[in-house]
Design an enzyme around this catalytic site. Structure first.
Site, PDB file in Angstrom:
ATOM      1  N   TYR A  51      35.554  44.138  43.098  1.00 53.21           N
ATOM      2  CA  TYR A  51      36.954  44.539  43.240  1.00 53.21           C
ATOM      3  C   TYR A  51      37.543  44.915  41.883  1.00 53.21           C
ATOM      4  O   TYR A  51      38.194  45.962  41.748  1.00 53.21           O
ATOM      5  CB  TYR A  51      37.764  43.410  43.877  1.00 53.21           C
ATOM      6  CG  TYR A  51      39.206  43.770  44.149  1.00 53.21           C
ATOM      7  CD1 TYR A  51      39.552  44.571  45.229  1.00 53.21           C
ATOM      8  CD2 TYR A  51      40.225  43.310  43.310  1.00 53.21           C
ATOM      9  CE1 TYR A  51      40.880  44.913  45.472  1.00 53.21           C
ATOM     10  CE2 TYR A  51      41.554  43.643  43.548  1.00 53.21           C
ATOM     11  CZ  TYR A  51      41.872  44.445  44.628  1.00 53.21           C
ATOM     12  OH  TYR A  51      43.187  44.786  44.863  1.00 53.21           O
ATOM     13  N   SER A  84      45.407  46.935  40.115  1.00 49.01           N
ATOM     14  CA  SER A  84      45.471  45.471  40.167  1.00 49.01           C
ATOM     15  C   SER A  84      45.459  44.939  38.747  1.00 49.01           C
ATOM     16  O   SER A  84      44.969  45.618  37.824  1.00 49.01           O
ATOM     17  CB  SER A  84      44.260  44.923  40.941  1.00 49.01           C
ATOM     18  OG  SER A  84      44.161  43.513  40.802  1.00 49.01           O
TER      19      SER A  84
END
Length: 246
Positions: A166, A153
């Protein structure tokens, strides 16, 4: 968008395991790999979602996939061993592994992020990913051309406020990819790379950005070129690299 055009039989006779194959990017990748000739092992926790992916692949006349219900949050070490044994007995090798399954967890300041929420995200996004990688590595070594693709990400490459667990988990993902890539480099037929999908029209994106118009983002199918490139033979020799799908 990553520029790559795959030939129809790119993945013929390959066995590829996809985590989180029941929906979103994982389901799109599974269907795409099958459409290019692969036998796809569909791993996820929802049998209902996996069944939809299975039906789509079978209905299109592609190689018959295999459904593997598996909860990455609660799986114990012996279950990973049993999974590897099942794959070895059925196929004798593994040619590809796409680590796609992730959970986003709360988007909140670190001081408001509970330990339970942090550890849950790390369990699914990091610990389970490590367990799958290490347990399936012997089967990947039996392939003449194996690829492991880790899903990263943008917040796993540069930290951003409120992305908490995350973001940390995706930094760990990049780290695991780099360690593995360095270990296999030059001594096995395995390569390891990461992909940042970018903002994509998925349920996870809607959870993270509830006010965003999903039509402004590409579909999972639209970002598949890089997933095909990394999983197929055209990426031989590409190892330890961080790719962007968009």
């Amino acid at each position: 968008m990553f520029d790559y055009s795959a030939r129809p039989d790119l993945l013929k006779d390959r066995v590829i395991l996809v985590t989180g194959a029941g929906r979103g990017i994982g389901a799109a990748a599974a269907r795409t790999y099958a459409a290019h000739g692969a036998t796809v092992l569909l791993l996820g926790k929802s049998e209902e979602n996996l069944a939809r992916t299975y039906d789509a692949i079978e209905g299109a006349g592609h190689p018959q996939p295999v459904v593997i219900p598996f909860d990455l949050e609660t799986a114990l070490p012996h279950q990973y061993d049993e999974l590897a044994a099942m794959v070895e007995k059925a196929f004798g090798k593994l040619d590809g592994l796409l680590h796609n399954a992730s959970i986003i967890g709360p988007r909140t300041p670190l001081e408001q992020l509970s330990g339970d929420n942090f550890m849950r995200v790390m369990q699914v996004n990091v610990n389970a990913m490590f367990m799958l990688t290490s347990t399936l590595l012997p089967l990947l070594k039996l392939s003449t051309d194996a690829s492991v693709v880790f899903t990263s990400s943008s917040v796993g490459r540069k930290g951003r406020a409120y992305w908490g667990a995350y973001a940390v988990s995706k930094f760990a993902t990049e780290g695991l990819m780099q360690v593995m890539a360095d270990e296999v480099d030059g001594i096995t037929a395995i390569r390891a790379n990461s992909v940042n999908p970018g903002g994509t029209r998925t349920d996870m994106r809607a959870q993270a950005y509830p006010g965003e118009d999903p039509q402004t983002r590409p579909t999972p199918e639209a970002i598949m070129p890089v997933y095909l490139y990394l999983m197929g033979p055209d990426s031989q020799g590409t190892n330890g690299q961080a790719f962007d799908a968009q």
